[in-house]
Design a protein around this motif. Structure first.
Motif, PDB file in Angstrom:
ATOM      1  N   CYS A  47       0.909  -1.291   0.494  1.00 15.77           N
ATOM      2  CA  CYS A  47       0.048  -0.406  -0.039  1.00 15.77           C
ATOM      3  C   CYS A  47       0.856   1.061   0.468  1.00 15.77           C
ATOM      4  CB  CYS A  47      -0.456  -0.009   1.702  1.00 15.77           C
ATOM      5  SG  CYS A  47      -2.523  -1.280   1.169  1.00 15.77           S
ATOM      6  N   ALA A  79       0.967   4.245  -3.464  1.00 12.81           N
ATOM      7  CA  ALA A  79       0.654   5.303  -2.468  1.00 12.81           C
ATOM      8  C   ALA A  79       1.810   5.986  -3.482  1.00 12.81           C
ATOM      9  CB  ALA A  79       0.623   5.844  -1.219  1.00 12.81           C
ATOM     10  N   ASP A 106      -7.528  10.973  -3.089  1.00 14.62           N
ATOM     11  CA  ASP A 106      -8.886   9.835  -2.761  1.00 14.62           C
ATOM     12  C   ASP A 106      -7.688   8.282  -2.569  1.00 14.62           C
ATOM     13  OD1 ASP A 106     -10.124  12.262  -1.940  1.00 14.62           O
ATOM     14  OD2 ASP A 106     -12.025  11.131  -3.780  1.00 14.62           O
ATOM     15  N   PRO A 107      -7.489   7.679  -3.756  1.00 17.21           N
ATOM     16  CA  PRO A 107      -6.540   6.127  -3.782  1.00 17.21           C
ATOM     17  C   PRO A 107      -5.495   6.242  -3.042  1.00 17.21           C
ATOM     18  CG  PRO A 107      -7.591   6.853  -5.497  1.00 17.21           C
ATOM     19  CD  PRO A 107      -8.227   7.996  -5.336  1.00 17.21           C
ATOM     20  N   GLU A 154      -4.498   8.518  -0.106  1.00 17.39           N
ATOM     21  CA  GLU A 154      -5.191   8.521   1.287  1.00 17.39           C
ATOM     22  C   GLU A 154      -5.619   7.159   1.455  1.00 17.39           C
ATOM     23  OE1 GLU A 154      -4.530  10.688   3.426  1.00 17.39           O
ATOM     24  OE2 GLU A 154      -2.851  11.833   1.666  1.00 17.39           O
ATOM     25  N   ASP A 155      -5.998   6.520   0.783  1.00 17.06           N
ATOM     26  CA  ASP A 155      -6.978   5.152   1.008  1.00 17.06           C
ATOM     27  C   ASP A 155      -5.801   4.484   1.482  1.00 17.06           C
ATOM     28  OD1 ASP A 155      -9.583   6.159   0.838  1.00 17.06           O
ATOM     29  OD2 ASP A 155     -10.055   5.597  -1.261  1.00 17.06           O
ATOM     30  N   LEU A 156      -5.008   4.625   0.280  1.00 19.18           N
ATOM     31  CA  LEU A 156      -3.610   3.094   0.095  1.00 19.18           C
ATOM     32  C   LEU A 156      -2.515   3.604   1.601  1.00 19.18           C
ATOM     33  CD1 LEU A 156      -2.821   3.405  -3.443  1.00 19.18           C
ATOM     34  CD2 LEU A 156      -3.549   1.201  -1.498  1.00 19.18           C
ATOM     35  N   ARG A 157      -2.826   4.490   1.814  1.00 21.67           N
ATOM     36  CA  ARG A 157      -2.204   5.207   3.147  1.00 21.67           C
ATOM     37  C   ARG A 157      -2.937   4.894   3.939  1.00 21.67           C
ATOM     38  NH1 ARG A 157       2.246   7.179   2.089  1.00 21.67           N
ATOM     39  NH2 ARG A 157       2.881   8.570   0.046  1.00 21.67           N
ATOM     40  N   ARG A 158      -4.602   5.180   4.623  1.00 20.75           N
ATOM     41  CA  ARG A 158      -4.607   4.653   5.501  1.00 20.75           C
ATOM     42  C   ARG A 158      -5.055   2.953   5.518  1.00 20.75           C
ATOM     43  NH1 ARG A 158     -10.008   4.535   3.812  1.00 20.75           N
ATOM     44  NH2 ARG A 158     -10.010   2.878   2.870  1.00 20.75           N
ATOM     45  N   ASP A 159      -5.190   2.128   4.861  1.00 22.11           N
ATOM     46  CA  ASP A 159      -4.649   0.986   5.004  1.00 22.11           C
ATOM     47  C   ASP A 159      -3.510   0.664   4.799  1.00 22.11           C
ATOM     48  OD1 ASP A 159      -7.272   0.219   3.367  1.00 22.11           O
ATOM     49  OD2 ASP A 159      -6.778   0.097   1.412  1.00 22.11           O
ATOM     50  N   TRP A 200      -3.748   0.656   8.935  1.00 24.13           N
ATOM     51  CA  TRP A 200      -4.611  -0.236   9.462  1.00 24.13           C
ATOM     52  C   TRP A 200      -3.646  -1.837   8.908  1.00 24.13           C
ATOM     53  CZ3 TRP A 200     -10.037   0.326   6.905  1.00 24.13           C
ATOM     54  CH2 TRP A 200     -11.072   1.373   7.298  1.00 24.13           C
ATOM     55  N   ARG A 228      -7.978   0.524  15.906  1.00 26.11           N
ATOM     56  CA  ARG A 228      -7.395   1.363  13.977  1.00 26.11           C
ATOM     57  C   ARG A 228      -8.115   2.827  14.152  1.00 26.11           C
ATOM     58  NH1 ARG A 228     -10.060  -2.131   9.184  1.00 26.11           N
ATOM     59  NH2 ARG A 228      -8.427  -4.094   9.115  1.00 26.11           N
TER      60      ARG A 228
END
Length: 155
Positions: free
Chosen positions: A100, A104, A128-129, A131-136, A139, A149
């Motif tokens: 991830c 990113a 947005d993707p 930020e989603d990858l950094r969040r994943d 997590w 989380r």
């Protein structure tokens, strides 16, 4: 005028990026397939993104590693955890975090590849993707650590 064909995903990639010993090595071909890397990302660029991601994850998990090394555990695969698909869940979390973070990083560099207005529009749609990858990745690291989380405080 010459023609340069884009490299197909997974072709001629060096097999492994060696990690520090405790953390699993990262297979370049597996990463390329999992990250859906096309021929626009060169092997050196993918390697650089994966190494940066490994360094970041390793830094975030340094205390976890130190604790287990002090307990005599030599690598992440030896840490007691559930096994799914013949792999330690903790190893899966680590690899997910690395992938991830690398993806990113590669998406953030999208503007470098195509600096036209169309290229910038495409890059803007990828925010947005990223930020989603950094969040994943966060997590996955928290899952590896066995922590929550999210932290929520009531005021």
């Amino acid at each position: 005028m010459g023609f340069i064909a884009a490299q197909k995903s997974g072709e001629s990639l060096e097999p492994l990026i060696k990690n520090s010993g405790f953390w699993p090595d990262i297979d370049m071909a597996d990463a390329s397939l999992a990250l859906r890397i096309d021929g626009t990302v060169t092997e050196p660029r993918l390697r650089m993104a994966l190494i940066a991601a490994m360094a970041s994850a390793n830094q975030d998990l340094r205390k976890f590693k130190a604790k287990h090394l002090a307990d005599g555990i030599q690598n992440l695969a030896e840490v007691e955890s559930e096994t799914l698909d013949c792999q330690s869940v903790l190893v899966s979390h680590y690899i997910r975090a690395v992938y991830c973070l690398a993806r990113a990083n590669l998406i953030e560099r999208y503007r470098d590849f195509d600096s036209t207005g169309d290229g910038h529009d495409k890059a803007d749609k990828l925010l947005d993707p990223i930020e989603d990858l950094r969040r994943d990745a966060r997590w996955a690291i928290r899952d590896l650590l066995g922590s929550n989380r999210a932290s929520v405080e009531l005021i």
